[in-house]
Design an enzyme around this catalytic site. Structure first.
Site, mmCIF file in Angstrom:
data_model
loop_
_atom_site.group_PDB
_atom_site.id
_atom_site.type_symbol
_atom_site.label_atom_id
_atom_site.label_comp_id
_atom_site.label_asym_id
_atom_site.label_seq_id
_atom_site.Cartn_x
_atom_site.Cartn_y
_atom_site.Cartn_z
ATOM 1 N N HIS A 41 -8.456 -20.088 17.797
ATOM 2 C CA HIS A 41 -9.584 -20.594 18.355
ATOM 3 C C HIS A 41 -10.512 -21.529 17.241
ATOM 4 O O HIS A 41 -9.741 -21.672 16.320
ATOM 5 C CB HIS A 41 -10.827 -19.320 18.594
ATOM 6 C CG HIS A 41 -10.915 -18.273 17.469
ATOM 7 N ND1 HIS A 41 -11.374 -18.571 16.170
ATOM 8 C CD2 HIS A 41 -10.375 -16.902 17.300
ATOM 9 C CE1 HIS A 41 -11.285 -17.626 15.440
ATOM 10 N NE2 HIS A 41 -10.683 -16.582 16.152
ATOM 11 N N HIS A 44 -9.822 -20.477 13.570
ATOM 12 C CA HIS A 44 -8.446 -20.795 12.692
ATOM 13 C C HIS A 44 -8.446 -22.370 12.569
ATOM 14 O O HIS A 44 -7.857 -22.715 11.697
ATOM 15 C CB HIS A 44 -7.484 -20.387 13.906
ATOM 16 C CG HIS A 44 -7.426 -18.759 14.107
ATOM 17 N ND1 HIS A 44 -7.647 -18.421 15.423
ATOM 18 C CD2 HIS A 44 -7.197 -17.649 13.355
ATOM 19 C CE1 HIS A 44 -7.525 -17.181 15.376
ATOM 20 N NE2 HIS A 44 -7.169 -16.939 14.373
ATOM 21 N N GLY A 174 -10.936 -16.627 6.226
ATOM 22 C CA GLY A 174 -12.174 -16.734 7.060
ATOM 23 C C GLY A 174 -13.263 -15.699 6.445
ATOM 24 O O GLY A 174 -12.796 -14.356 6.436
ATOM 25 N N SER A 213 -10.338 -13.475 18.073
ATOM 26 C CA SER A 213 -9.272 -13.378 19.331
ATOM 27 C C SER A 213 -9.753 -12.321 20.304
ATOM 28 O O SER A 213 -9.327 -12.224 21.353
ATOM 29 C CB SER A 213 -7.960 -13.259 18.643
ATOM 30 O OG SER A 213 -7.776 -14.273 17.712
HETATM 31 P P1 AMP Z 1 -6.687 -13.511 12.568
HETATM 32 O O1 AMP Z 1 -5.740 -14.103 13.564
HETATM 33 O O2 AMP Z 1 -7.960 -12.843 13.501
HETATM 34 O O3 AMP Z 1 -5.889 -12.629 11.640
HETATM 35 O O4 AMP Z 1 -7.455 -14.417 11.905
HETATM 36 C C1 AMP Z 1 -6.808 -15.254 10.813
HETATM 37 C C2 AMP Z 1 -7.779 -15.810 9.952
HETATM 38 O O5 AMP Z 1 -8.582 -16.691 10.602
HETATM 39 C C3 AMP Z 1 -8.442 -14.911 8.844
HETATM 40 O O6 AMP Z 1 -8.341 -15.421 7.649
HETATM 41 C C4 AMP Z 1 -9.828 -14.706 9.606
HETATM 42 O O7 AMP Z 1 -10.601 -14.494 8.727
HETATM 43 C C5 AMP Z 1 -10.032 -16.229 9.852
HETATM 44 N N1 AMP Z 1 -10.915 -16.162 10.979
HETATM 45 C C6 AMP Z 1 -10.911 -15.468 12.185
HETATM 46 N N2 AMP Z 1 -12.140 -15.730 12.864
HETATM 47 C C7 AMP Z 1 -12.715 -16.648 12.427
HETATM 48 C C8 AMP Z 1 -14.035 -17.173 12.500
HETATM 49 N N3 AMP Z 1 -14.960 -17.084 13.307
HETATM 50 N N4 AMP Z 1 -14.495 -18.283 11.660
HETATM 51 C C9 AMP Z 1 -13.666 -18.259 10.647
HETATM 52 N N5 AMP Z 1 -12.574 -17.928 10.142
HETATM 53 C C10 AMP Z 1 -12.252 -17.014 11.229
#
Ligand code: AMP
Length: 338
Positions: A41, A44, A174, A213
């Site tokens: 999204h 990412h 993030g 997600s």
């Molecule tokens: P994930 O795929 O959920 O493991 O997230 C992968 C990376 O994207 C991690 O470093 C999360 O902190 C970051 N992330 C997820 N959601 C957001 C958001 N809304 N804003 C900024 N970074 C995000």
């Protein structure tokens, strides 16, 4: 979907030899890594955009890491949208190519299998299961770790594997997952990993909900209830900024789950908060008072139950996740005041 001008590597050997080769051919390049679990999204993509601003090449990893899911968590229903993830990265690549600013290129998606990532023993979600793991304590026991005993062990382990495989100059995380970012910074420091950790702000929907997600699980009614989480935290953060209050009770007091934010037309959404907490930004220890010189992290976890009285035609959310409790986390940084 396959793409002729995009590397999609499934094995550690391919990924590793690619970076080694590129480092010889393009000795002026730095490499940025964006670790994700896919279902990409704008959060990412924002990390990927920043990585492209600061590096010659960007590698995005897409891997749903089983060891960070507890035995009763949503590993099987976690959204997997590989083709549309690739399409989004292609879109971003085009955007960057057309931008007047200089950017590095998003060249590679690393999407390994679990056999590649866990080569000797099957990945376990059991707290006392066998395997080679990285644990970062006591940080991993606070906040999210209190109710998710294997979560940070899994996160630290998979990130250490990715850092070893890709050997990037910088890796992007993030602030949305603030405790995770602090833990990865600590791990990199303690293990002398030669990758700089960059933490970027949380990207939100216009109404304040942090992109995640897992939001696809929510459906309309639960999404509406989910807005309580950012709004409550934002209100508390504003109280800290506007008033001379520094202890957790005063910051949160008067902010308790503001009733006017509840959608009274949909009273049957049930939710609770696992924690609302003030924590030290580096150690993630619970604190009762913000140190004015350092600031703190104010965070919360909200669990929303599935709707138990679905109405005909109602949007209930996607995948098996719509039948499960959804856990949402969010945080605001309270900045130093002096
Ligand atoms: P994930 O795929 O959920 O493991 O997230 C992968 C990376 O994207 C991690 O470093 C999360 O902190 C970051 N992330 C997820 N959601 C957001 C958001 N809304 N804003 C900024 N970074 C995000």
């Amino acid at each position: 979907m396959s793409s002729p001008d995009f590397n999609i590597f499934r094995t550690v050997a391919e990924m590793r030899s690619y970076v080694k080769r590129r480092r010889v051919n393009r000795s002026d390049h730095t490499f940025g890594l964006v670790p994700t679990m896919g279902a990409l999204h704008e959060g990412h993509l924002a990390l990927t955009r920043s990585a492209a601003k600061e590096n010659g090449e960007v590698i995005v990893s897409i891997y749903v890491n089983p060891t960070q899911f507890g035995v009763n968590e949503d590993l099987s229903s976690y959204p997997r949208t590989f083709d549309s993830d690739l399409a989004k990265l292609h879109g971003l690549r085009q955007e960057l190519r057309q931008s007047p600013e200089r950017h590095g290129d998003i060249t590679t998606v690393f999407a390994p299998t679990s056999k590649e990532m866990y080569p000797t023993l099957p990945p376990t979600s059991e707290p006392d299961g066998h395997g080679s793991f990285v644990s970062v304590t006591p940080m991993a026991h606070h906040l999210e770790g209190a109710s998710r005993p294997v979560f940070f062990r899994g996160v630290a382990t998979v990130c250490m594997k990715l850092f070893n495989i890709v050997a990037a100059d910088r890796a992007y995380f993030g602030q949305k997952d603030g405790q995770q970012a602090a833990l990865i910074k600590r791990m990199v420091r303690d293990f002398h990993v030669d990758t700089e950790i960059k933490v970027l702000p949380t990207i939100r929907e216009p109404d304040g909900l942090a992109l995640s997600s897992r939001n696809v699980y929510l459906g309309t009614r639960r999404r509406n209830a989910a807005l309580l989480l950012p709004r409550m935290l934002q209100r508390a953060a504003k109280k800290y900024t506007d008033e001379d209050v520094h202890d957790v009770e005063s910051i949160i007091d008067g902010t308790p789950i503001p009733k006017q934010l509840l959608d009274v037309s949909n009273p049957r959404v049930q939710y609770w908060f696992d924690y609302i907490s003030l924590n030290d930004l580096d150690t993630m220890e619970n604190i009762s008072q913000v140190d004015k010189t350092k600031g703190a992290m104010l965070s919360a976890a909200m669990i929303i139950k599935p709707v138990d009285d679905p109405q005909p035609g109602e949007d209930l959310g996607e995948s098996e996740g719509r039948f499960r409790n959804v856990r949402l986390i969010d945080n605001f940084i309270l900045p130093p005041k002096s």
